[in-house]
Design a protein around this motif. Structure first.
Motif, PDB file in Angstrom:
ATOM      1  N   GLY A   2      -7.175  -7.303  -6.227  1.00  0.00           N
ATOM      2  CA  GLY A   2      -6.056  -6.097  -5.327  1.00  0.00           C
ATOM      3  C   GLY A   2      -4.844  -7.225  -4.972  1.00  0.00           C
ATOM      4  N   VAL A   3      -4.843  -8.414  -5.187  1.00  0.00           N
ATOM      5  CA  VAL A   3      -3.877  -9.445  -4.927  1.00  0.00           C
ATOM      6  C   VAL A   3      -2.847  -9.521  -5.864  1.00  0.00           C
ATOM      7  CG1 VAL A   3      -3.228 -11.399  -4.072  1.00  0.00           C
ATOM      8  CG2 VAL A   3      -5.176 -10.566  -3.179  1.00  0.00           C
ATOM      9  N   ALA A   4      -1.631  -9.376  -5.605  1.00  0.00           N
ATOM     10  CA  ALA A   4      -0.875  -9.728  -6.700  1.00  0.00           C
ATOM     11  C   ALA A   4      -0.009 -11.302  -6.481  1.00  0.00           C
ATOM     12  CB  ALA A   4       0.538  -8.823  -7.033  1.00  0.00           C
ATOM     13  N   GLN A   5      -0.335 -12.280  -7.021  1.00  0.00           N
ATOM     14  CA  GLN A   5      -0.166 -13.411  -7.090  1.00  0.00           C
ATOM     15  C   GLN A   5       1.271 -13.832  -7.791  1.00  0.00           C
ATOM     16  OE1 GLN A   5      -3.978 -15.306  -8.404  1.00  0.00           O
ATOM     17  NE2 GLN A   5      -3.451 -16.801  -6.975  1.00  0.00           N
ATOM     18  N   VAL A  35      19.726 -12.732  -9.823  1.00  0.00           N
ATOM     19  CA  VAL A  35      18.622 -12.737 -10.839  1.00  0.00           C
ATOM     20  C   VAL A  35      17.226 -12.750 -10.090  1.00  0.00           C
ATOM     21  CG1 VAL A  35      17.388 -13.685 -12.705  1.00  0.00           C
ATOM     22  CG2 VAL A  35      20.128 -13.456 -12.501  1.00  0.00           C
ATOM     23  N   GLN A  36      17.189 -13.695  -9.042  1.00  0.00           N
ATOM     24  CA  GLN A  36      15.937 -13.792  -8.195  1.00  0.00           C
ATOM     25  C   GLN A  36      15.358 -12.714  -7.771  1.00  0.00           C
ATOM     26  OE1 GLN A  36      14.307 -16.844  -8.839  1.00  0.00           O
ATOM     27  NE2 GLN A  36      13.071 -17.313  -7.416  1.00  0.00           N
ATOM     28  N   THR A  37      16.300 -12.081  -6.834  1.00  0.00           N
ATOM     29  CA  THR A  37      16.080 -10.815  -6.346  1.00  0.00           C
ATOM     30  C   THR A  37      15.370  -9.757  -7.253  1.00  0.00           C
ATOM     31  OG1 THR A  37      17.665 -11.323  -4.775  1.00  0.00           O
ATOM     32  CG2 THR A  37      16.887  -9.024  -4.764  1.00  0.00           C
ATOM     33  N   ALA A  38      16.050  -9.628  -8.245  1.00  0.00           N
ATOM     34  CA  ALA A  38      15.450  -8.668  -9.222  1.00  0.00           C
ATOM     35  C   ALA A  38      14.413  -9.016  -9.932  1.00  0.00           C
ATOM     36  CB  ALA A  38      16.781  -8.462 -10.619  1.00  0.00           C
ATOM     37  N   LEU A  39      13.786 -10.370 -10.090  1.00  0.00           N
ATOM     38  CA  LEU A  39      12.540 -10.377 -10.660  1.00  0.00           C
ATOM     39  C   LEU A  39      11.607 -10.388  -9.594  1.00  0.00           C
ATOM     40  CD1 LEU A  39      13.563 -14.055 -12.202  1.00  0.00           C
ATOM     41  CD2 LEU A  39      12.446 -11.935 -13.571  1.00  0.00           C
ATOM     42  N   LEU A  40      11.879 -10.585  -8.439  1.00  0.00           N
ATOM     43  CA  LEU A  40      10.992 -10.255  -7.089  1.00  0.00           C
ATOM     44  C   LEU A  40      10.801  -8.920  -7.094  1.00  0.00           C
ATOM     45  CD1 LEU A  40       9.222 -11.132  -5.049  1.00  0.00           C
ATOM     46  CD2 LEU A  40      11.279 -11.377  -3.430  1.00  0.00           C
ATOM     47  N   ALA A  41      11.609  -7.787  -7.222  1.00  0.00           N
ATOM     48  CA  ALA A  41      11.579  -6.503  -7.197  1.00  0.00           C
ATOM     49  C   ALA A  41      10.833  -6.014  -8.204  1.00  0.00           C
ATOM     50  CB  ALA A  41      12.981  -5.826  -7.029  1.00  0.00           C
ATOM     51  N   ALA A  42      10.970  -6.407  -9.298  1.00  0.00           N
ATOM     52  CA  ALA A  42      10.413  -6.033 -10.465  1.00  0.00           C
ATOM     53  C   ALA A  42       8.725  -6.089 -10.543  1.00  0.00           C
ATOM     54  CB  ALA A  42      11.014  -6.359 -11.888  1.00  0.00           C
ATOM     55  N   ARG A  43       8.464  -7.384 -10.196  1.00  0.00           N
ATOM     56  CA  ARG A  43       7.175  -7.627  -9.878  1.00  0.00           C
ATOM     57  C   ARG A  43       6.216  -6.868  -8.909  1.00  0.00           C
ATOM     58  NH1 ARG A  43       7.038 -14.041  -9.567  1.00  0.00           N
ATOM     59  NH2 ARG A  43       8.904 -13.662  -8.493  1.00  0.00           N
ATOM     60  N   LEU A  44       6.964  -6.790  -7.994  1.00  0.00           N
ATOM     61  CA  LEU A  44       6.344  -6.163  -6.768  1.00  0.00           C
ATOM     62  C   LEU A  44       6.064  -4.755  -7.151  1.00  0.00           C
ATOM     63  CD1 LEU A  44       8.283  -7.487  -3.713  1.00  0.00           C
ATOM     64  CD2 LEU A  44       5.899  -8.177  -4.653  1.00  0.00           C
ATOM     65  N   ALA A  45       6.985  -4.053  -7.556  1.00  0.00           N
ATOM     66  CA  ALA A  45       6.997  -2.663  -7.967  1.00  0.00           C
ATOM     67  C   ALA A  45       5.845  -2.401  -9.077  1.00  0.00           C
ATOM     68  CB  ALA A  45       8.227  -1.976  -8.629  1.00  0.00           C
ATOM     69  N   ASP A  46       5.650  -3.363 -10.125  1.00  0.00           N
ATOM     70  CA  ASP A  46       4.596  -3.326 -11.083  1.00  0.00           C
ATOM     71  C   ASP A  46       3.128  -3.584 -10.178  1.00  0.00           C
ATOM     72  OD1 ASP A  46       6.412  -2.927 -13.203  1.00  0.00           O
ATOM     73  OD2 ASP A  46       5.965  -4.919 -14.003  1.00  0.00           O
ATOM     74  N   ALA A  47       3.121  -4.420  -9.516  1.00  0.00           N
ATOM     75  CA  ALA A  47       2.016  -4.688  -8.578  1.00  0.00           C
ATOM     76  C   ALA A  47       1.448  -3.451  -7.729  1.00  0.00           C
ATOM     77  CB  ALA A  47       2.036  -5.936  -7.720  1.00  0.00           C
ATOM     78  N   ALA A  48       2.490  -2.964  -7.163  1.00  0.00           N
ATOM     79  CA  ALA A  48       2.156  -1.586  -6.661  1.00  0.00           C
ATOM     80  C   ALA A  48       1.598  -0.661  -7.380  1.00  0.00           C
ATOM     81  CB  ALA A  48       3.126  -1.202  -5.556  1.00  0.00           C
ATOM     82  N   SER A  81       0.718  -1.351   0.143  1.00  0.00           N
ATOM     83  CA  SER A  81      -0.009   0.160  -0.111  1.00  0.00           C
ATOM     84  C   SER A  81       0.738   1.435  -0.131  1.00  0.00           C
ATOM     85  CB  SER A  81      -0.964  -0.100   1.081  1.00  0.00           C
ATOM     86  OG  SER A  81      -0.350  -0.115   2.381  1.00  0.00           O
ATOM     87  N   GLY A  82       2.249   1.129   0.334  1.00  0.00           N
ATOM     88  CA  GLY A  82       2.988   2.441   0.299  1.00  0.00           C
ATOM     89  C   GLY A  82       3.662   2.654  -0.905  1.00  0.00           C
ATOM     90  N   GLY A  83       3.510   1.711  -2.049  1.00  0.00           N
ATOM     91  CA  GLY A  83       4.470   1.879  -3.086  1.00  0.00           C
ATOM     92  C   GLY A  83       5.504   1.437  -3.037  1.00  0.00           C
ATOM     93  N   LEU A  84       6.143   1.105  -4.311  1.00  0.00           N
ATOM     94  CA  LEU A  84       7.419   0.354  -4.076  1.00  0.00           C
ATOM     95  C   LEU A  84       8.549   1.106  -5.220  1.00  0.00           C
ATOM     96  CD1 LEU A  84       6.598  -3.263  -3.335  1.00  0.00           C
ATOM     97  CD2 LEU A  84       7.800  -1.530  -1.664  1.00  0.00           C
TER      98      LEU A  84
END
Length: 302
Positions: A225-228, A243-256, A140-143
């Motif tokens: 409102g859930v990013a699976q 690589v795994q960390t970057a994939l996680l970060a990008a998806r979370l930012a897009d979901a927010a 909810s705070g944006g990423l």
């Protein structure tokens, strides 16, 4: 399923709003999203194969029963426990449908679900076989993604689907070995089919590149409102390089950015993937018990 990780990778996201607690309302929303995902993957499998009968998902008490082939990750009952008890007749029908396919019935039941369901299933002969953890992160705070040096993440286009599948499946068949093992293993061809069905069902694909080379891939789906975070894998040769960390970060930012308030990931208890998610601000929300009813040898479909 999230596999592999980057031990020691630095924090890749801006700090969240603190620990995320989970009540039955949030758990119910997550389980509804899971049931929707399984439904759409089952429908995609039916379109792909032209299968009749039990390839059609069967709604049951707010959840869904799906069979897309023996050993498929979508052959299970998901989402029970937040819309009343399943009736005996409905359970009889599902058990007979699985039996006709010569397959056990697998139910994934959240521990925040109505406890009467676990007692009901136990009385019908279901046995506990494994657990999986559902973790969530407040969005909810944006990423803002902060990618590790040398790693690029972008959406994956249709022109590289085959290469993306090769990398993701190669990573998936060589999971991390820490923690409780997955209760099921899938052959390579089954994983490829499942990935294709997930994409047809609406999963968005991401490509992780290391020095311009496709090194990993991931998927995400948004519902209510859930990013699976529906899966991620890095090829063994490129692990532990961010690589795994970057994939996680990008998806979370897009979901927010898309307005999601929570992101969800499913891991095995005590796994490296769980450790990686918790370093990135995920909290353990609840555990799913995997309950299985096996057909009697004499009752199996010939």
């Amino acid at each position: 399923m999230e596999t592999a990780n980057d031990p020691g990778a630095r924090e890749a996201l801006a700090p969240g709003r603190g620990p995320l607690s989970c009540d039955t309302a949030l758990a119910g929303r997550i389980e509804r999203a899971e049931a929707q995902l399984i439904t759409r993957c089952c429908e995609a499998a039916r379109r792909r194969t032209g299968a009749e009968g039990f390839a059609i998902p069967i709604p049951i008490a707010g959840g869904v029963a799906s069979f897309t082939g023996e050993g498929s990750p979508f052959s299970k009952v998901a989402g029970l426990g937040f819309a009343g008890l399943p009736g005996s007749a409905a359970l009889d029908g599902i058990e007979k449908a699985f039996l006709a396919c010569g397959s056990p019935v697998q139910v994934e039941l959240a521990h925040l679900a109505d406890p009467a369901i676990a007692a009901l299933l136990a009385a019908r002969g279901y046995r506990l076989e494994s657990f999986e953890n559902v973790l969530g992160r407040d969005l909810s705070g944006g990423l803002q993604p902060v990618l590790p040096p040398g790693v690029e993440v972008r959406r994956s286009g249709p022109d590289e689907l085959d290469a993306w599948l090769d990398v993701v499946v190669e990573g998936s068949v060589h999971p991390d070995g820490q923690g409780v093992p997955w209760h099921e293993e899938f052959p390579r061809e089954m994983l490829i089919e499942a990935e294709r069905d997930g994409i047809a069902a609406g999963d968005v694909r991401y490509a992780g590149l290391l020095g311009g080379i496709l090194a990993g891939g991931a998927t995400m789906r948004i519902a209510e409102g859930v990013a699976q975070l529906t899966g991620a894998a890095t090829a063994p040769a490129y692990r532990r390089r961010g690589v795994q960390t970057a994939l996680l970060a990008a998806r979370l930012a897009d979901a927010a950015a898309a307005g999601c308030d929570v992101a969800v990931i499913v891991t095995q208890p005590g796994s490296k993937s769980q450790q990686n998610a918790q370093r990135q601000g995920f909290d353990l929300l609840y555990t799913r018990a995997v309950l299985v009813k096996h057909p009697l040898e004499g009752d199996k479909h010939e």
